[in-house]
Design a protein around this motif. Structure first.
Motif: not given
Length: 142
Positions: A83-90, A117-122, A124-131, A133-140
């Motif tokens: 997430d940090a790397v992608l923000k720096v790159e942007r 299952a763990r919010p501390s993984v979920r 940052p994973a969602r932040r990376v996907l958002a960074e 431009g990949i939509a996280v499915g509503a089912a998630a």
């Protein structure tokens, strides 16, 4: 042995084929510890070094840290670093997109972590996907 922290990273050409980058990632993403994110000061130092690092060496090391079978805490830390790397790159004016191109191509490795299952993984994973431009499915959503 940790490299002395001078604020500037040595050029990766002197790193012996990616050892420097791999060591940076393993320092930021150890398999243990109490917190699911790297220490803020180490992460900031790494973020400052990103422009001088070789994405072809940094990206695979981060992807390795995400592998199934690694402790969840290590995977959470790796996602924070990505997430940090992608923000720096942007924010770079060079217009480079080597990091986002790599992780976009590897999105299939990251997407399942967006419903971990763990919010501390979920989280940052969602932040990376958002960074990326990949939509996280509503089912998630929990």
């Amino acid at each position: 042995a940790a490299a002395p922290s001078s604020g500037a990273a040595p050029p990766s050409a002197s790193s012996g084929g990616g050892d420097y980058e791999r060591n940076l990632i393993s320092e930021l993403c150890p398999p243990g510890g109490m917190k699911a994110e790297p220490p803020a000061d180490k992460l900031e130092e790494f973020a400052r070094a990103v422009p001088s690092l070789d994405p072809d060496l940094v990206c695979p090391a981060l992807l390795d840290a995400l592998e199934e079978g690694n402790p969840w805490i290590m995977r959470a830390k790796a996602l924070c670093v990505i997430d940090a790397v992608l923000k720096v790159e942007r924010g770079l004016e060079s217009g480079t997109s080597a990091y986002s191109d790599f992780f976009h191509a590897c999105a299939a490795e990251i997407e399942p972590l967006g419903s971990h299952a763990r919010p501390s993984v979920r989280g940052p994973a969602r932040r990376v996907l958002a960074e990326l431009g990949i939509a996280v499915g509503a089912a998630a959503e929990p």
